[in-house]
Scaffold this motif. Structure first.
Motif, PDB file in Angstrom:
ATOM      1  N   GLN A  41       0.825  -1.212   0.000  1.00 27.61           N
ATOM      2  CA  GLN A  41       0.000   0.000   0.000  1.00 27.61           C
ATOM      3  C   GLN A  41       0.861   1.265   0.000  1.00 27.61           C
ATOM      4  O   GLN A  41       0.514   2.273  -0.626  1.00 27.61           O
ATOM      5  N   GLU A  42       2.005   1.240   0.718  1.00 20.76           N
ATOM      6  CA  GLU A  42       2.926   2.370   0.733  1.00 20.76           C
ATOM      7  C   GLU A  42       3.478   2.639  -0.660  1.00 20.76           C
ATOM      8  O   GLU A  42       3.618   3.792  -1.091  1.00 20.76           O
ATOM      9  N   LYS A  43       3.831   1.580  -1.377  1.00 26.94           N
ATOM     10  CA  LYS A  43       4.332   1.736  -2.749  1.00 26.94           C
ATOM     11  C   LYS A  43       3.278   2.381  -3.635  1.00 26.94           C
ATOM     12  O   LYS A  43       3.576   3.272  -4.436  1.00 26.94           O
ATOM     13  N   ARG A  44       2.042   1.912  -3.513  1.00 28.76           N
ATOM     14  CA  ARG A  44       0.950   2.470  -4.312  1.00 28.76           C
ATOM     15  C   ARG A  44       0.748   3.952  -3.987  1.00 28.76           C
ATOM     16  O   ARG A  44       0.506   4.774  -4.876  1.00 28.76           O
ATOM     17  N   LYS A  45       0.846   4.289  -2.698  1.00 27.63           N
ATOM     18  CA  LYS A  45       0.643   5.671  -2.262  1.00 27.63           C
ATOM     19  C   LYS A  45       1.703   6.592  -2.852  1.00 27.63           C
ATOM     20  O   LYS A  45       1.396   7.700  -3.330  1.00 27.63           O
ATOM     21  N   LYS A  46       2.976   6.123  -2.818  1.00 29.58           N
ATOM     22  CA  LYS A  46       4.069   6.932  -3.356  1.00 29.58           C
ATOM     23  C   LYS A  46       3.931   7.134  -4.859  1.00 29.58           C
ATOM     24  O   LYS A  46       4.323   8.173  -5.400  1.00 29.58           O
ATOM     25  N   LYS A  47       3.408   6.132  -5.557  1.00 31.43           N
ATOM     26  CA  LYS A  47       3.239   6.232  -7.011  1.00 31.43           C
ATOM     27  C   LYS A  47       1.990   7.027  -7.399  1.00 31.43           C
ATOM     28  O   LYS A  47       1.788   7.332  -8.579  1.00 31.43           O
TER      29      LYS A  47
END
Length: 670
Positions: A401-407
């Motif tokens: 979810q953190e990766k998705r948020k950053k992207k």
């Protein structure tokens, strides 16, 4: 050689010999001379295609007044004995197994039991003997001698079939008792004369004296040659057997090679009767009830397995936990397997659960009694390990979810809720079918009003009446009046089902299509030839429809001489039938001490093809074909063993040598 060939060619030119004769003579003479010239050549010369034969025996084969327990059979060449333990049968049967071995050009048989007076002994080698070098089979061979003044030579043959499905039974010990022997003899004394059934279920008992007998079969588990254990498979017949014989002829096929028949000639032989004794093999009901195993493959349920079911389910009492209202009990259909689902999460997280179990089982004297046992259920995976696994899954999800948020992609801040899964296999049903519904966990409650069925009429959807019935803690059954050729939609609202662990189902929707009547076939079976014992009783005959693997697809009772199957999907089917003698709607086995045979089973010997829009009808006389010929070969799983054939490599070699000679010497093409 050259002079002979020149002479023959001159005769041809003079018109004395034909061209085909010249080729034959050249070929024949070439074989004679090349065989002499090639005896020491690297190709090894001619093969030994001749099977071995007996040159002498001690005691003499067919001899009388014998007293030696050691038998020596001498052959004309070195031989080998294949799988003697399975193929060689000594009769009368030996309590202490005979020692049988091959040594060079002889076979030595040492009998361990004492010889009986005035008795014919036979050692049936079947097809176990072949020559040592080329493996040429000797064929069926039986050695015999007598301790009296004459040899008994009668034979009795037949078949052993499995009672439930008429499958040939291999390896059964088959034998005879005198007709007037009491029934208890099967429990006390070995059979008089014996044979063993082959892969086709066929047997031949040799060395039988004139008299009147009954036939029996035994899968001798403990080697004592009597029926002593309930687990042993047996067969018995009350019919009398009186051995006899008649002169007869059979057709013997002479092969030119593996594909071409040279000739078919009648061969006289002695035909021993009866040759169609049919024994129906079965295992008695296993009345010893005992626990097979326990398991806890998942932490939330305990499993207990028994040899067979009982009306009263086992009761569990916790020894290291409070067990009042601790379980949801889920028995199998036969009640031989019982799962105990734990309600409390604290118990699920407890790695070891000790219980006292009270259950109905067989006691030390063989009676069914209420027994008590102490059991420990250990979780396959410990609570700590499961907890770490869950934490790891959470960490991986958060990282994703953190990766998705950053992207800048869509992401979740709360882990998605788990839903209770629903299993439903009903994309296409028959008009008379009901639909099973299965959920993954026991249900605490369900709302039947949240389950909807709609039917499609002229592109519009209308609510359709339906019935929902709970069969077990996890299974339900949906029934409705299905209209042929109509589409339906089954829709289940969220939270319609709630498990004992609090899981609820998500919204569920599945289309259901009911085939039109034109997509099905109907099958009517006109049944005759029902055994008199069945017609004289109140028994019902059931016809079963099978697929090409023998699986039972449907069952219909015979009423008014007919069994009807409606809405049959197009395909190829087979039929079996059984006579329900006790009226319980299922096939039952036999019991020897009660003189009870298994319920009769029959097979329709032809396959049946059903196509769309077809009304198929078949006439079936249950008893017009012998039982051992009824089961279609497509359904027989126990396939016959391949008959050993004598090798004929010299014929192929002769053809090749002749071909080479003619090509090399005359320049002709073959």
């Amino acid at each position: 050689m050259k002079e002979i060939v020149r002479f023959v060619r001159i005769q041809v030119r003079k018109g004395i010999l034909g061209s085909m004769v010249i080729l034959f003579l050249i070929f024949y003479l070439s074989l004679i001379f090349t065989s002499c010239a090639r005896m020491g050549s690297p190709d090894g010369g001619w093969y030994d295609d001749t099977p071995p034969y007996v040159v002498s025996a001690s005691p003499a084969d067919g001899g009388v007044n014998a007293s030696s327990k050691k038998i020596i059979i001498n052959f004309n060449e070195f031989i080998k004995l294949e799988n003697a333990q399975e193929k060689v049968i000594v009769s009368p049967p030996q309590l202490e197994q005979a020692e049988i071995k091959a040594a060079g050009k002889r076979i030595i048989v040492e009998l361990k039991d004492s010889l009986k007076e005035n008795t014919t002994y036979t050692v049936d080698f079947s097809d176990a003997i072949s020559d040592n070098n080329e493996g040429n089979p000797m064929g069926q061979y039986t050695y015999s001698f007598s301790t009296g003044d004459h040899i008994d030579t009668m034979e009795v043959s037949g078949y052993v079939l499995n009672a439930e499905d008429l499958e040939p039974v291999k390896g059964m010990l088959v034998g005879l008792y005198p007709y007037d022997a009491p029934d208890s003899v099967f429990h006390k004394e070995p059979l008089m004369r014996v044979s063993r059934s082959n892969a086709s279920g066929q047997f031949t008992i040799k060395g039988v004296a004139n008299g009147k007998y009954r036939a029996y079969a035994l899968n001798d588990v403990d080697g004592d040659l009597v029926f002593g254990q309930k687990s042993e498979i047996i067969a018995f017949s009350r019919d009398s057997i009186i051995p006899s014989w008649k002169p007869d002829t059979r057709q013997d096929t002479i092969w030119r090679d593996s594909l071409h028949i040279a000739n078919i000639v009648p061969v006289p032989y002695t035909h021993f009767l009866p040759d169609d004794v049919t024994l129906i093999a079965f295992q008695e009901p296993q009345t010893d009830r005992y626990m097979l195993k326990t398991e806890r493959t998942s932490p939330e349920k305990l499993g207990v397995f028994f040899s067979y079911g009982h009306d009263s389910l086992p009761e569990l009492k916790g020894l290291n936990f409070l067990s009042d209202n601790a379980f949801v009990v889920e028995p199998s259909e036969k009640r031989d397997t019982v799962y105990y689902w734990l309600r409390d999460s604290t118990l699920i997280n407890q790695d070891t659960l000790n219980v006292e179990m009270r259950f109905w089982g067989t006691d030390s004297i063989g009676n069914l009694a209420l027994l008590k046992d102490t059991l420990s259920f250990l979780a396959k995976e410990s609570y700590e390990k499961r907890k770490k696994s869950q934490e790891k899954q959470m960490e991986e999800w958060q990282k994703e979810q953190e990766k998705r948020k950053k992207k800048g992609d869509t992401y979740d801040s709360v882990m998605p809720k788990k839903f209770l899964s629903i299993k439903l296999e009903a994309s296409q049903v028959k008009p008379e079918q009901t639909i099973p519904i299965e959920v993954q966990e026991p249900i605490e409650k369900f709302d039947s009003t949240a389950i909807h069925l709609f039917s499609k009429v002229d592109s519009l959807w209308y609510r359709k009446p339906r019935q929902i019935r709970q069969l077990s803690p996890r299974t339900f059954r949906l029934s409705a009046t299905w209209e042929p050729g109509t589409e339906y939609s089954l829709e289940i609202d969220s939270a319609a089902f709630k498990s004992i662990y609090g899981l609820e189902n998500n919204k569920f929707k599945q289309g259901i299509k009911v085939g039109s009547t034109d997509q099905f076939s109907t099958l009517t079976v006109n049944v005759s030839g029902i055994p008199r014992a069945v017609t004289d009783s109140s028994a019902t005959v059931y016809v079963r429809m099978l697929d090409d693997s023998g699986k039972i697809l449907d069952q219909a009772a015979v009423k008014g001489g007919k069994a009807e199957f409606l809405y049959v999907k197009p395909g190829t089917y087979y039929l079996s039938a059984f006579c329900d003698m006790d009226g319980n709607g299922k096939w039952d086995t036999g019991k020897y001490d009660d003189g009870k045979q298994p319920e009769p089973v029959f097979f329709f010997s032809e396959e049946i093809e059903c196509k769309e829009k077809w009304d198929v009808s078949r006439n079936w006389n249950l008893t017009s074909t012998p039982l051992y010929r009824q089961k279609p070969s497509k359904l027989v799983k126990q396939k016959p063993e391949q008959t050993k054939k004598q090798k004929n490599r010299n014929l192929e070699r002769a053809k090749q040598l002749g071909k080479e000679y003619i090509q090399g010497k005359t320049g002709m093409r073959m």
